[in-house]
Design a protein around this motif. Sequence first.
Motif, short mmCIF file in Angstrom:
data_model
loop_
_atom_site.label_atom_id
_atom_site.label_comp_id
_atom_site.label_asym_id
_atom_site.label_seq_id
_atom_site.Cartn_x
_atom_site.Cartn_y
_atom_site.Cartn_z
N PRO A 9 9.52 -5.74 -5.93
CA PRO A 9 9.74 -4.67 -6.91
C PRO A 9 9.45 -3.36 -6.22
O PRO A 9 8.44 -3.10 -5.37
N LEU A 11 11.09 -1.68 -4.16
CA LEU A 11 11.91 -1.65 -2.91
C LEU A 11 13.27 -1.34 -3.06
O LEU A 11 13.76 -0.86 -2.20
N ARG A 17 10.34 7.02 -2.50
CA ARG A 17 9.12 6.64 -2.06
C ARG A 17 8.65 7.70 -0.87
O ARG A 17 9.58 8.31 -0.26
N TYR A 22 6.44 4.51 4.01
CA TYR A 22 7.18 3.40 4.12
C TYR A 22 8.46 3.32 5.20
O TYR A 22 8.09 2.96 6.35
N ASN A 71 9.58 -9.73 1.54
CA ASN A 71 8.47 -8.43 1.23
C ASN A 71 8.25 -8.56 -0.22
O ASN A 71 9.17 -7.93 -1.09
N GLY A 73 6.47 -6.87 -2.11
CA GLY A 73 5.96 -5.63 -2.68
C GLY A 73 4.78 -5.82 -3.22
O GLY A 73 3.69 -6.62 -2.60
N ALA A 74 4.41 -5.12 -4.36
CA ALA A 74 3.13 -5.24 -4.89
C ALA A 74 2.60 -6.60 -5.33
O ALA A 74 1.37 -6.96 -5.26
N HIS A 77 0.14 -8.85 -3.49
CA HIS A 77 -1.55 -8.61 -4.01
C HIS A 77 -1.78 -9.31 -5.08
O HIS A 77 -3.25 -9.59 -5.38
N HIS A 97 5.79 -6.15 5.61
CA HIS A 97 5.63 -5.14 4.83
C HIS A 97 5.85 -3.93 5.77
O HIS A 97 5.50 -3.93 7.00
N LEU A 98 6.39 -2.92 5.03
CA LEU A 98 6.98 -1.73 5.74
C LEU A 98 5.66 -1.00 6.17
O LEU A 98 5.55 -0.41 7.43
N SER A 99 4.56 -0.78 5.28
CA SER A 99 3.36 -0.01 5.53
C SER A 99 2.20 -0.90 6.48
O SER A 99 2.30 -1.93 6.14
N LEU A 101 -0.89 -2.20 5.87
CA LEU A 101 -1.60 -2.57 4.85
C LEU A 101 -3.16 -2.25 4.99
O LEU A 101 -3.97 -2.00 4.55
N ARG A 104 -4.78 0.91 4.43
CA ARG A 104 -4.66 1.49 3.06
C ARG A 104 -5.57 0.97 1.93
O ARG A 104 -6.64 0.55 2.43
N ARG A 108 -4.94 -3.35 -1.87
CA ARG A 108 -3.84 -4.02 -0.93
C ARG A 108 -4.38 -4.68 0.13
O ARG A 108 -3.66 -5.23 0.76
C1 DQA Z 1 4.73 -2.89 0.42
C2 DQA Z 1 3.31 -2.82 0.28
C3 DQA Z 1 2.67 -3.00 -0.93
O1 DQA Z 1 1.55 -3.02 -1.23
C4 DQA Z 1 3.26 -2.20 -2.07
O2 DQA Z 1 3.00 -2.23 -3.17
C5 DQA Z 1 5.02 -1.87 -2.01
C6 DQA Z 1 5.34 -2.02 -0.49
C7 DQA Z 1 5.14 -2.60 1.97
O3 DQA Z 1 6.20 -2.94 2.29
O4 DQA Z 1 4.43 -1.73 2.74
O5 DQA Z 1 5.77 -1.91 -2.74
O6 DQA Z 1 4.97 -4.23 0.27
#
Ligand code: DQA
Length: 141
Positions: A9, A11, A17, A22, A71, A73-74, A77, A97-99, A101, A104, A108
Amino acid sequence: MKILVINGPNLNLLSKRDESIYSNFNVDQIVELLRNEFKEFEFSSFQSNVEGELVSKIQSADENFDGLIINPGAYAHTSIAMMDALEICKIPKIEVHLSHLANREDYRQTLLTAKNTNGYISGFKENSYLAAAYLLKKIIR
Ligand code: DQA
């Protein structure tokens, strides 16, 4: 070797964003990057915002693919359903994950889906996917 790239979700809206967290690549550009860097792999891409669709795609992945980059996404978690589907799916699979974590929010820090992958990569923006493909090459046999 056929590799499935699943994105969860939100992405699909990376351009809206925070690109400092990201990436300034969108999902199609990330898959293009993978195709340019790993000519030996045939990449297929699937993105959905719907948990059940992601579960179904994971369920059928080992019939059609040699490896999986995901990936969630949320849902990484929160989704026990995706975690269970990944347990059933027996091909090598790497979560990305792009970010970064670890840097953060507390919510997360729970990583459910990653438990049922070979491992996860976090914090390298679009290059997280390249690292995953590199590692899949090492572990697919
Ligand atoms: C994510 C990290 C998740 O916490 C976040 O909800 C995303 C993107 C990432 O790629 O960094 O939607 O998966």
